[in-house]
Design a protein around this motif. Structure first.
Motif, mmCIF file in Angstrom:
data_model
loop_
_atom_site.group_PDB
_atom_site.id
_atom_site.type_symbol
_atom_site.label_atom_id
_atom_site.label_comp_id
_atom_site.label_asym_id
_atom_site.label_seq_id
_atom_site.Cartn_x
_atom_site.Cartn_y
_atom_site.Cartn_z
ATOM 1 N N VAL A 1 -4.507 -11.123 7.055
ATOM 2 C CA VAL A 1 -5.499 -10.706 6.258
ATOM 3 C C VAL A 1 -5.312 -9.201 5.984
ATOM 4 N N ILE A 2 -4.641 -8.621 6.570
ATOM 5 C CA ILE A 2 -4.262 -7.136 6.232
ATOM 6 C C ILE A 2 -3.355 -7.336 4.698
ATOM 7 N N PRO A 3 -4.033 -6.739 3.567
ATOM 8 C CA PRO A 3 -3.470 -6.718 2.244
ATOM 9 C C PRO A 3 -2.074 -6.021 2.467
ATOM 10 N N PHE A 4 -1.181 -7.045 1.824
ATOM 11 C CA PHE A 4 0.418 -6.476 1.922
ATOM 12 C C PHE A 4 0.543 -5.209 1.119
ATOM 13 N N LEU A 5 0.163 -4.887 -0.240
ATOM 14 C CA LEU A 5 0.591 -3.967 -0.761
ATOM 15 C C LEU A 5 -0.021 -2.476 -0.214
ATOM 16 N N PRO A 6 -1.126 -2.423 0.150
ATOM 17 C CA PRO A 6 -1.716 -1.220 0.939
ATOM 18 C C PRO A 6 -1.118 -0.898 2.061
ATOM 19 N N LEU A 7 -0.920 -1.869 3.034
ATOM 20 C CA LEU A 7 -0.041 -1.786 4.122
ATOM 21 C C LEU A 7 1.450 -1.141 3.929
ATOM 22 N N ALA A 8 2.000 -1.871 3.288
ATOM 23 C CA ALA A 8 3.489 -1.562 2.646
ATOM 24 C C ALA A 8 3.319 -0.045 2.043
ATOM 25 N N ILE A 9 2.418 0.445 1.384
ATOM 26 C CA ILE A 9 2.503 1.745 0.811
ATOM 27 C C ILE A 9 2.074 2.726 1.897
ATOM 28 N N VAL A 10 1.203 2.454 2.682
ATOM 29 C CA VAL A 10 0.847 3.254 3.944
ATOM 30 C C VAL A 10 2.223 3.366 4.703
ATOM 31 N N LEU A 11 2.863 2.352 5.016
ATOM 32 C CA LEU A 11 3.800 2.297 5.811
ATOM 33 C C LEU A 11 5.038 3.020 5.197
ATOM 34 N N ALA A 12 5.337 2.790 4.147
ATOM 35 C CA ALA A 12 6.323 3.581 3.306
ATOM 36 C C ALA A 12 6.310 5.108 3.461
ATOM 37 N N SER A 13 4.904 5.513 3.099
ATOM 38 C CA SER A 13 4.786 6.758 3.127
ATOM 39 C C SER A 13 4.826 7.211 4.424
#
Lengths: 305, 343
Positions: A144-156
């Motif tokens: 349920v964790i939306p992919f793009l926001p999580l990926a953005i946060v992780l990448a940053s």
């Protein structure tokens, strides 16, 4: 008839090797009958060849901004078949070398996602008790964790490098695989031959590695191909948002450049269209191959589609 | 891309209303669990992963040790982790998401303001994509292998393989900028023209004109999902016995399709639609960036440059909460539509 007499003299290892070869041939024959899948495969082989042969196809010196020979955003010409970018580099050269990054990130992140997904899926399907329940919950939570926001946060948070992009995509895309593997495992667990193995005293490890895993492997394989497609789109998107490796050229980073210099308003279509077309073709080829494999490995699908 | 979780039956079904109440209770508990997990992830991501949060959050802005110390104290980073987590929970539940480093206003206000353009954009696109996608999926499954099926399946697969923001770039280059002598007819970005008064009919038209291309982009991007799912679930139904029965009764083809097959095949599509609404924020991130629409997505990508951590954290929280709520709605809806999944 002759096969039968031959089998009598073969060792068990040889028999199983023969059977495996036969089943491979059967799979290939079924795959070949799928026209869309074959189209995807041909396309895929082409892009893999381009990525592997990149040093022969284009001089790596063409990637360096300081050695650029063309003008700024030059239209396609005999010297630059796909024009030049905003620093005067040949778009074709960038495209050829960019294929390496897209394929590498796609394959590497899929490998990460497959290992996590398969392990968690197998464990949560095969074992019982609270560990399995916890693993299943964890999968549901990650789903349920939306992919793009999580990926953005992780990448940053992790910082920008090629490896980090692959890791970010890998650790955010495994839940789908885990659920698929879990449901396969649950259904295999109930089959008579596993019951027989249990009765004969097979340990958990033996059951898992010799019976369950080989049976879920084909589905894992088909799923892998589909995951690569999604991973490549994700890499392109993350690079487009400026979260990719700033020192390397990928199709996503080319599009980021094109967007930031406003190539779509100045009519420099050669900087926007080719990278996007490449992404679409590669993703499409992986999707077609994956779907064809799914149909081969899952007869239920073949009947209904 | 978007999958709903429909749990497999594990216990013997209890009859009637009790079973649905229990089903609802279990789903709500599950959603609360997911929400808590998201909060934990949100907390850990920004405090534990990168080592010293004061350095990461301030990224090079602090030169002296005193400045670092002051920063840590302001954000409570000098306290034990558990204490920090409790503070974080308390703040989140009271609506305090921190202050934006860039805009110097509370993140919750910022998110609230930026939510509406996103909801308008994604809402419109979802409705359009559902209607068109379901229709395409239905038409192509009913005549499987026909010209329309081959054409539409190829088209939707290509759309499915396309990054939606690239499609947006192409639409800007062709329909907003224009090719050669053909002028563009749509604006290249933004949500309003500057010279139109809010509240007038012209303002509504102006907004619609600005939203046309982004909505078209997202509709095309979502459409593939719906039509592929609708197609395959209708194909699953086509082999079923009850359709043979319906035909054997002498019902017309249209009736069989509309009242028998489609009703059942719509189930998975309903779930996807409900779940997709939850992806409001994440779905719009790239498209809003490309069309510079001042919504939550653009807020997120703008926050990346600074990096404005509290805004990122807030946007992530809202995005996840949206998905969890939509998933809950999808599950409950599924329970009403298909009693078999109640456990």
């Amino acid at each position: 008839m002759s096969a039968e007499t031959a089998t009598a003299r073969l060792t068990p290892a040889q028999v199983s090797r023969q059977r495996r070869a036969a089943s491979l041939r059967r799979t290939w024959k079924q795959f070949r009958a799928n026209r869309a899948g074959m189209f995807g495969l041909v396309l895929l082989v082409f892009f893999v060849l381009v990525a592997v042969l990149a040093p022969l196809l284009a001089d790596p010196a063409g990637l360096e901004v300081t050695k650029a020979t063309g003008g700024v955003l030059e239209a396609p010409s005999a010297e630059f078949p796909l024009g030049t970018d905003d620093t005067g580099r040949s778009v074709l050269t960038l495209l050829i070398w960019g294929s390496r990054i897209s394929l590498f990130v796609g394959l590497f992140s899929t490998a990460i996602s497959m290992v996590i997904g398969t392990l968690i899926g197998l464990a949560s399907g095969f074992f019982e008790g609270w560990t399995a329940r916890m693993l299943f919950r964890l999968t549901e939570w990650f789903l349920v964790i939306p992919f793009l926001p999580l990926a953005i946060v992780l990448a940053s948070v992790l910082g920008q490098s090629l490896l980090n992009v692959a890791i970010v995509i890998g650790v955010t895309s495994w839940p789908g695989t885990a659920l698929l593997i879990r449901s396969q495992t649950l259904s295999i667990k109930e089959r008579p031959y596993l019951e027989r193995a249990r009765v004969l005293g097979a340990g958990r490890w033996h059951q898992m590695s010799r019976h369950v895993l080989p049976n879920v492997m084909p589905m894992v394989f088909a799923n892998t191909t589909l995951t690569v497609a999604v991973a490549i789109i994700s890499e392109t998107t993350l690079s487009f948002l400026g979260l990719g490796d700033p020192t390397r050229v990928s199709w996503g980073s080319m599009l980021e450049d094109a967007f930031s210099v406003g190539a779509m308003t100045t009519g420099a279509w050669w900087f926007i269209v080719p990278p996007g077309v490449c992404v679409v073709l590669v993703v499409l080829s992986f999707t077609l191959v994956g779907q064809a494999l799914e149909e081969v490995f899952n007869p239920r699908l073949r009947r209904s589609r | 891309m978007t999958t709903a979780i429909v749990s497999t039956p594990t216990t013997q079904p209890v009859s009637g209303r009790t079973s649905y109440a229990r089903f609802v209770g279990a789903k709500i508990l599950g959603a609360l669990g997911s929400l808590f997990f998201v909060l934990v992830v949100n907390f850990l991501l920004f405090r534990v992963l990168p080592g010293d949060p004061a350095r990461t959050l301030g990224r090079g802005r602090f030169k002296t040790e005193e400045q670092l110390e002051a920063f840590r104290h302001t954000y409570g980073l000098d306290q034990p982790l558990l204490q920090q987590f409790l503070t974080f929970l308390h703040n989140t539940f009271t609506g305090d998401l921190g202050v934006s480093l860039r805009y110097r206003v509370p993140v919750s206000d910022l998110i609230w303001d930026r939510m509406w353009p996103t909801v308008l954009l994604v809402g419109t696109s979802t409705v359009l994509a559902t209607l068109i996608g379901v229709w395409i999926g239905m038409a192509s499954a009913w005549n499987r292998g026909g010209l329309f099926d081959r054409f539409s399946t190829g088209g939707t697969l290509t759309l499915y393989s396309m990054p939606e923001w690239w499609l947006g770039l192409l639409l800007i280059a062709t329909l907003a900028v224009g090719i050669g002598p053909i002028p563009g007819i749509f604006p290249t970005g933004g949500l309003h023209s500057t010279d139109v008064d809010p509240g007038t009919p012209a303002y509504v038209l102006d907004t619609a004109w600005h939203l046309a291309l982004p909505v078209l982009t997202l509709t095309l991007a979502y459409l593939a999902d719906y039509s592929l799912v609708m197609r395959s679930s209708l194909l699953d139904e086509i082999g079923e016995d009850y359709l043979v029965t319906a035909r054997a009764k002498g019902l017309r083809d249209v009736t069989v399709r509309r009242h028998h097959a489609t009703r059942n095949a719509l189930l998975p599509t309903t779930t996807i639609a409900a779940v997709n609404i939850g992806f409001v924020v994440s779905g719009a991130i790239t498209v809003e960036t490309v069309f510079s629409i001042p919504g939550l997505g653009l807020l997120t990508t703008e926050a990346l440059d600074i990096p404005d951590y509290w805004v990122l954290q807030g946007a992530f929280l809202v995005a996840s909460a949206g998905v969890i709520l939509a998933n809950l709605a999808a599950n409950l809806l599924y329970g009403v539509l298909d009693p078999r999944v109640r456990t």
